[in-house]
Write a protein that holds these residues in place. Sequence first.
Motif, PDB file in Angstrom:
ATOM      1  N   ARG A 291       0.772  -1.016   0.219  1.00 30.90           N
ATOM      2  CA  ARG A 291       0.212  -0.361  -0.285  1.00 30.90           C
ATOM      3  C   ARG A 291       1.485   1.203  -0.287  1.00 30.90           C
ATOM      4  NH1 ARG A 291      -2.808   2.952   4.140  1.00 30.90           N
ATOM      5  NH2 ARG A 291      -4.706   4.198   2.965  1.00 30.90           N
TER       6      ARG A 291
ATOM      7  N   LEU B 207       4.438  -4.463 -11.117  1.00 27.88           N
ATOM      8  CA  LEU B 207       3.555  -4.393 -10.258  1.00 27.88           C
ATOM      9  C   LEU B 207       1.883  -4.092 -11.458  1.00 27.88           C
ATOM     10  CD1 LEU B 207       3.459  -1.818  -7.434  1.00 27.88           C
ATOM     11  CD2 LEU B 207       4.269  -4.381  -6.990  1.00 27.88           C
TER      12      LEU B 207
ATOM     13  N   HIS C 128      -0.680  -5.907 -10.319  1.00 24.35           N
ATOM     14  CA  HIS C 128      -2.055  -6.112 -10.286  1.00 24.35           C
ATOM     15  C   HIS C 128      -1.847  -5.192  -9.433  1.00 24.35           C
ATOM     16  CE1 HIS C 128       2.116  -7.117  -8.283  1.00 24.35           C
ATOM     17  NE2 HIS C 128       0.987  -7.233  -6.557  1.00 24.35           N
ATOM     18  N   LEU C 129      -1.638  -4.127  -9.753  1.00 24.54           N
ATOM     19  CA  LEU C 129      -2.087  -2.639  -8.146  1.00 24.54           C
ATOM     20  C   LEU C 129      -3.265  -2.724  -8.790  1.00 24.54           C
ATOM     21  CD1 LEU C 129       0.404  -0.533  -7.472  1.00 24.54           C
ATOM     22  CD2 LEU C 129      -0.028   0.784  -9.496  1.00 24.54           C
ATOM     23  N   GLU C 130      -4.490  -1.565  -7.503  1.00 24.50           N
ATOM     24  CA  GLU C 130      -5.264  -1.507  -7.200  1.00 24.50           C
ATOM     25  C   GLU C 130      -5.686   0.078  -6.949  1.00 24.50           C
ATOM     26  OE1 GLU C 130      -7.859  -4.636  -5.001  1.00 24.50           O
ATOM     27  OE2 GLU C 130      -7.200  -5.602  -7.068  1.00 24.50           O
TER      28      GLU C 130
ATOM     29  N   ARG D  60      -2.958   0.232  -3.771  1.00 26.98           N
ATOM     30  CA  ARG D  60      -2.643  -1.245  -3.000  1.00 26.98           C
ATOM     31  C   ARG D  60      -1.829  -2.020  -3.663  1.00 26.98           C
ATOM     32  NH1 ARG D  60      -8.814  -1.028  -1.646  1.00 26.98           N
ATOM     33  NH2 ARG D  60      -9.249  -2.586  -2.871  1.00 26.98           N
ATOM     34  N   TRP D  61      -1.488  -3.306  -3.290  1.00 25.68           N
ATOM     35  CA  TRP D  61      -1.621  -4.733  -4.319  1.00 25.68           C
ATOM     36  C   TRP D  61      -0.835  -5.518  -3.347  1.00 25.68           C
ATOM     37  CZ3 TRP D  61       1.809  -0.463  -3.690  1.00 25.68           C
ATOM     38  CH2 TRP D  61       2.393  -0.738  -3.181  1.00 25.68           C
ATOM     39  N   ASP D  62      -0.692  -6.802  -3.679  1.00 25.59           N
ATOM     40  CA  ASP D  62      -0.482  -8.385  -3.084  1.00 25.59           C
ATOM     41  C   ASP D  62       0.360  -8.412  -3.114  1.00 25.59           C
ATOM     42  OD1 ASP D  62      -0.475  -9.915  -1.480  1.00 25.59           O
ATOM     43  OD2 ASP D  62      -1.918 -11.275  -2.571  1.00 25.59           O
TER      44      ASP D  62
ATOM     45  N   LYS E 176       1.682 -11.290  -4.283  1.00 25.06           N
ATOM     46  CA  LYS E 176       1.960 -11.209  -6.109  1.00 25.06           C
ATOM     47  C   LYS E 176       2.466 -10.630  -7.005  1.00 25.06           C
ATOM     48  CE  LYS E 176      -2.955 -12.405  -5.791  1.00 25.06           C
ATOM     49  NZ  LYS E 176      -4.770 -11.838  -6.041  1.00 25.06           N
ATOM     50  N   ASN E 177       3.209 -10.407  -6.565  1.00 30.32           N
ATOM     51  CA  ASN E 177       4.640 -10.104  -7.197  1.00 30.32           C
ATOM     52  C   ASN E 177       5.265 -10.288  -8.265  1.00 30.32           C
ATOM     53  OD1 ASN E 177       4.028  -7.099  -5.590  1.00 30.32           O
ATOM     54  ND2 ASN E 177       5.971  -7.190  -4.594  1.00 30.32           N
TER      55      ASN E 177
END
Length: 782
Positions: free
Chosen positions: A169, A411, A413-415, A438-440, A443-444
């Motif tokens: 985050r 990233l 999967h960035l949101e 945010r992102w997990d 999952k990077n």
Amino acid sequence: MTTNSRRAGAEAGGCPIHQPGRQQDLAPNGCPISPRAAAFDPFDRPYQLDPAEALRWSREQEPVFYSPRLGYWVVSRYDDIKAIFRDNITFSPSIALEKITPASKEAQAVLERYDYGMNRTLVNEDEPAHMARRRELLEAFSPEALEAHAPMVRRLVREKLDAIVDRGRADLVDEMFWEVPLTVALHFLGVPEEDMEQLRRFSVAHTLNTWGRPSPEQQVEVAEGVGKFWQYSGEVLVKMQRQTRGKGWMYDMIEKNRQKPDVVTDNYLHSMMMAIIVAAHETTALATANAFRQLLSRPAVWDELCDNPELIPAAAEECLRHSGSVVAWRRRATREVAVGGVTIPEDGKILMVTASGNHDPSHFENPDELDIYRDNAVDHLTFGYGSHQCMGKNLGRMEMRIFLEEFTRRLPHLELEEQEFTFLPNTSFRGPEALWVRWDPAKNPERQDPAVRTAQRDFAVGAPSRQDIARTMVVAKVQAAADGVLQIALEDPRGRRVPAWSPGSHVDLIMGDYVRKYSLCGETDDPYWLQVAVLREEAGRGGSAWIHEHFEPGMTLRLRGPKNHFRLDESAQHYVLIAGGIGITPIIAMADRLRRLGKSYELHYAGRSRSSMAFIERLERDHGEALQLYPKDEGRRLDLAGLLAEPREATLLYACGPERLLTALEGGTAHWPEGSLHVEHFTAEGALLDPENEHAFEVELTDSELTVEVPPERTLLQVLRTAGIDVPSDCEEGLCGSCQVEVVEGEVDHRDKVLTAAERASQDRLMSCCSRARGRKLVLAL
């Protein structure tokens, strides 16, 4: 309309915009001020949140209006804004840095205490001083010079991303977007490392001071920041002047100051140092934040960018158009002048809202949509235009692209978090003060493959090329349309609707080393398929043979377009459509459209044999009464001489086919009214550069006030781009007309397949990708 005539019109109820019915205040030209114009305030929430949307009413109803709250004439349409940029004599930039909210006595006293004396810079300087100085400063902003800064930009972005990549985050404005562009600007200038941190603290005050509406208390606080910024930047400049050598733009200017003190003066050095820090920093920081906000709020678009990183330059450019950081610029009318049919009096102050012009539907199709495949996004006004176009535009583009490339790779999967966006209230620069994402971290991609961290993709410095804007498609169906002709249906890999297109449109299919143009020939209202037909040409360059041998359902390829350089004019009373062989592909789409419109048309289709002529069954079914077939093996020949013998009133001819057919048509319609014949060429014979038989020539650019030399081995288009002039292009073979520019003076050696004989004879335009000067000089309106 003159001031007097507008007053008379208003009194008589004849004002073109306002109507009588109630007492209204009058603008300085005597025209009544409309209720919406009277209510307009750029510091209100609607303009601060979305200036283009806040001025939609103006673009549609009142494109030039007087704002009594602001004391400015507001201009909202693309063409009007560009016309103002082009004429910096009538429209002086001298007020560009004037405080939009006059300083209070207390704030002025603070500035005087710091000896604040920021005067003229490139932004607010009149001619002839402006171009004399600008020419001295241009070298460091050439694409070649800027290329050297890319590794430094990449290193700074990567260091910042490394610091947060495993966190999950972050506020990207605070963590990255604010600091990196400022550090880049300071490195570009050559500011000593030990002074960078202090200058970082002062930069923000300048924006609120110049373009904001601070309260009396804020004015004093802001003046303190601006004064300290001015004072400290002066101390840094003195330190740099004492050094005999240094690396950076300011050291180059210090040397120019020694060589030409009357051109690059001491005050000019100080003013430019402070201005460049602000301009290079804030515009790029805010533009990057805007871009990430817009892309991440559209997850499907973000995913597409992650899957196709070659689209990053186009996406960055579209974000600059859709939500650029520069919202407006200011000018002063040096004489009474009409803009958009409205008379602006001498000394009238003008606010050109470029953000509104960038959403003008008369120039940008579906302007409110963020379309990363848009092929004219580079026409945006965010960088200005003409001699005052932003010199640092390509540095800003480079930074935005590197930010996007690093994030989409590392990233994907960035949101975007849900949040309320706030903006520093001002008229001219815009970007969110925070951008939470945010992102997990689990999952990077680099956790599975460490090489991802450094597997960078680099892009050429400058405007994005239309040739790089390509989408991925899937072959949905392949079937025979005739002997030696394949009909191919393409669909989106995610099952989404395909782009809309119009008759005459074509696409570029990209298959490895092969790039080939094919006209679209399906139904224009089919939302999920794009269809082309490909003739196998044994004597061709190999592309058609490769398609016939390798295309099968399920395979993917890249596609540019749809584009239309063969557009159907729907205003005629009758149409003669002529196709030879595979030239039926654009013609059948035109016939389909004319039938739907209920237009009068006839269709003549010639080929070697009935079995080799594509779409005959469909043509006979849908266009039977209008259709004439000419299979050569049946002894039927198209009698062009008879068909064209007598010109027909209100009739247009559209043709596509072999070059010999098109040449015969051009000769056979010489006695028809100019503009009757429309043809599409797919070969560019005679347009290619032959350095051994060319001569060098000089080109004067009136809008940019530059002169460039075009050597024998380079095209005019290439030289213009090297000089930082953004000219759109597509085919770069003289076939499409995308790179057309206006000729002011000089004789042109036309080599395109676009202009008619009459257009060539007028000598008022040329295609910059292929055409050249017959003599030693051309003057262009660029």
